[in-house]
Write a protein that holds these residues in place. Structure first.
Motif, PDB file in Angstrom:
ATOM      1  N   GLN A   1       0.627  -1.169   0.075  1.00 47.52           N
ATOM      2  CA  GLN A   1       0.183  -0.097   0.040  1.00 47.52           C
ATOM      3  C   GLN A   1       0.868   1.201   0.004  1.00 47.52           C
ATOM      4  O   GLN A   1       0.611   2.465  -0.746  1.00 47.52           O
ATOM      5  CB  GLN A   1      -0.957   0.053   1.187  1.00 47.52           C
TER       6      GLN A   1
ATOM      7  N   ASN B   1     -14.118  -0.457   1.545  1.00 46.23           N
ATOM      8  CA  ASN B   1     -13.856  -1.674   2.293  1.00 46.23           C
ATOM      9  C   ASN B   1     -13.948  -2.601   1.196  1.00 46.23           C
ATOM     10  O   ASN B   1     -13.921  -3.914   1.563  1.00 46.23           O
ATOM     11  CB  ASN B   1     -14.495  -1.897   3.392  1.00 46.23           C
TER      12      ASN B   1
ATOM     13  N   ARG C   1     -17.377  -8.928   1.493  1.00 42.81           N
ATOM     14  CA  ARG C   1     -16.855  -8.050   2.638  1.00 42.81           C
ATOM     15  C   ARG C   1     -17.895  -7.127   2.982  1.00 42.81           C
ATOM     16  O   ARG C   1     -19.024  -6.746   2.057  1.00 42.81           O
ATOM     17  CB  ARG C   1     -15.783  -7.259   1.859  1.00 42.81           C
TER      18      ARG C   1
ATOM     19  N   GLU D   1      -8.203 -13.814   7.303  1.00 46.69           N
ATOM     20  CA  GLU D   1      -7.811 -12.520   6.924  1.00 46.69           C
ATOM     21  C   GLU D   1      -8.295 -11.984   5.361  1.00 46.69           C
ATOM     22  O   GLU D   1      -8.489 -11.033   5.297  1.00 46.69           O
ATOM     23  CB  GLU D   1      -6.388 -12.312   7.038  1.00 46.69           C
ATOM     24  N   LYS D   2      -8.236 -12.872   4.548  1.00 50.19           N
ATOM     25  CA  LYS D   2      -8.775 -12.629   2.988  1.00 50.19           C
ATOM     26  C   LYS D   2      -9.841 -13.172   2.609  1.00 50.19           C
ATOM     27  O   LYS D   2     -10.297 -13.202   1.402  1.00 50.19           O
ATOM     28  CB  LYS D   2      -7.333 -13.103   2.189  1.00 50.19           C
TER      29      LYS D   2
ATOM     30  N   THR E   1      -8.437  -8.643  -0.567  1.00 44.91           N
ATOM     31  CA  THR E   1      -8.419  -7.561   0.296  1.00 44.91           C
ATOM     32  C   THR E   1      -9.404  -6.598  -0.416  1.00 44.91           C
ATOM     33  O   THR E   1     -10.014  -6.909  -1.450  1.00 44.91           O
ATOM     34  CB  THR E   1      -7.183  -6.968   0.237  1.00 44.91           C
TER      35      THR E   1
ATOM     36  N   ASN F   1      -9.689  -8.334  -5.094  1.00 48.72           N
ATOM     37  CA  ASN F   1     -10.615  -9.354  -4.810  1.00 48.72           C
ATOM     38  C   ASN F   1     -11.372  -9.888  -5.999  1.00 48.72           C
ATOM     39  O   ASN F   1     -11.487  -9.587  -6.786  1.00 48.72           O
ATOM     40  CB  ASN F   1     -11.525  -8.968  -3.529  1.00 48.72           C
TER      41      ASN F   1
END
Length: 385
Positions: A185, A195, A206, A262-263, A291, A295
């Motif tokens: 990033q 998000n 998400r 996490e993903k 993310t 994604n």
């Protein structure tokens, strides 16, 4: 039911459910191992923040690290192992001698004494723990923002190392927000632009964070809004107004989602709509991997209307990838009754304002179609980071 079917698929297309099963983790019973506390300062589990603060485990990058613990196997040799969990879910193990283990304890205690002697240490933070060595996106109360690595903290101020400005010192009271960044990033000049909760029309698994929301205008005549009630539950709606025709379309779109890892996230929801006097909707489930910036989503949904449910599901496959600081490429494809259609295009985004342009493609009998069909502007409000 067919007009409603086609309208919901092409206009309000939502996704489905894809939830790969996690492989069963191998378990080690408590009778075989015990967890060791290297120091009461960090406890049994050492998280990413503690790794950075106390300078631990330099052989693991803090960009990949989630947490670690020391375990001792109850075998004749009573071996000690550092068991580290990475952000991608992988587990790495590293043997430690008793002297290595004690050296970690000494280094933690020495670092704690130094930090405790630093003026301002332990005082109020600005919304999240700060970390020496961590890259941050910093926004000042004046509206100025920059990306830099936190290299020092003193009473009432922070010092950052930046690429363009060199070392700069900022008064703590002048900082509005500090957003921690991964190395990827930071390399892109990253700033938060959402998000990753939707593609064009299609949602992802998400979810909006609690207090995060947006309003959007689609093709001029459609206005929608969504809001995160909690980190797992969001509610939204869509209204369509065509001049001279009154209220034509009204839709309500609740959605729930859970981050499995996490993903990887799974989610489900319903779109209930009134379209030109007819009512119906779609129930769907989703699986999204990736993310907020990059994604892919696979989903399955069933349309319903007039008390009937379509026997053929709507399958959606879509994804997004961020190619620069402002620009992301998007695609969503719907497959139903042997045909397919979708939207492909791009989104240009800033922290609060974004715009998307999509091209409609698909099959129309034996011929294909490619036409510009989607234009929207979105404003994010509430929590944006």
């Amino acid at each position: 039911m067919k007009p409603l079917y086609s309208l919901l698929v092409l206009l309000l297309g939502l996704g489905g459910f894809f939830a790969p099963q996690k492989a069963a983790a191998q378990e080690t019973t408590s009778s075989q191992i015990r967890v060791l506390t290297v120091s009461p300062i960090v406890g049994e589990s050492i998280d990413k923040q503690e790794k950075i603060t106390y300078g631990l485990f330099p052989f693991y990058s803090f960009d990949d690290f989630r947490e670690a613990r020391f375990i001792q196997r109850l075998t004749p040799d009573s071996s000690i192992t550092l068991q580290a969990t990475m952000l991608d879910g992988s587990i790495k193990q590293r043997p430690f001698t008793i002297n290595d283990f004690r050296a970690v304890r000494v280094s933690i205690e020495a670092r704690q004494k130094m930090l405790s002697a630093t003026p301002g240490f332990g005082t109020a933070r600005i919304g999240m723990p700060d970390s020496l060595g961590q890259m941050y996106s910093v926004e000042l109360r004046t509206g100025t923002s920059f990306v830099g690595r936190l290299v020092a903290q003193r009473a009432g101020e922070y010092e950052f190392q930046t690429t363009d400005l060199g070392r700069i010192t900022v008064q703590r009271a002048n900082i509005k927000t500090m957003q921690p960044l991964t190395s990827d990033q930071a390399g892109k000049g990253w700033e938060p632009v959402g998000n990753g909760t939707r593609l064009f029309f299609a949602p992802t698994a998400r979810t909006l964070r609690q207090g995060e929301g947006y309003v959007q205008d689609i093709n001029i005549f459609f206005v929608g809004a969504n809001y995160g009630i909690t980190n797992n539950i969001a509610i939204g709606g869509l209204v369509g107004l065509v001049p001279g025709a009154g209220l034509n379309i009204l839709a309500v779109t609740p959605k729930v989602g859970v981050a499995v890892t996490e993903k990887f996230s799974v989610g489900a929801g319903v779109l209930f709509a009134s379209v030109f006097g007819e009512t119906g909707g779609i129930g769907y489930g989703l699986g999204t991997y990736g993310t907020a910036d990059n994604n892919v989503t696979l989903g399955l949904g069933y349309l319903f209307a007039d008390g009937e449910v379509e026997s053929s599901p709507v399958v959606v496959l879509g994804g997004a990838t961020r190619i620069s600081r402002r620009v992301s490429l998007l695609n969503e494809t719907y497959i139903v009754d042997g045909g397919f259609g979708g939207l492909a295009g791009l989104r240009i985004a800033a922290a609060r304002l974004s715009g998307s342009l999509g091209i409609l493609y698909g099959t129309d009998g034996e011929d294909g179609i490619v036409v510009p069909a989607y234009l929207e502007v979105t404003y994010r409000f509430g929590k944006v980071k």
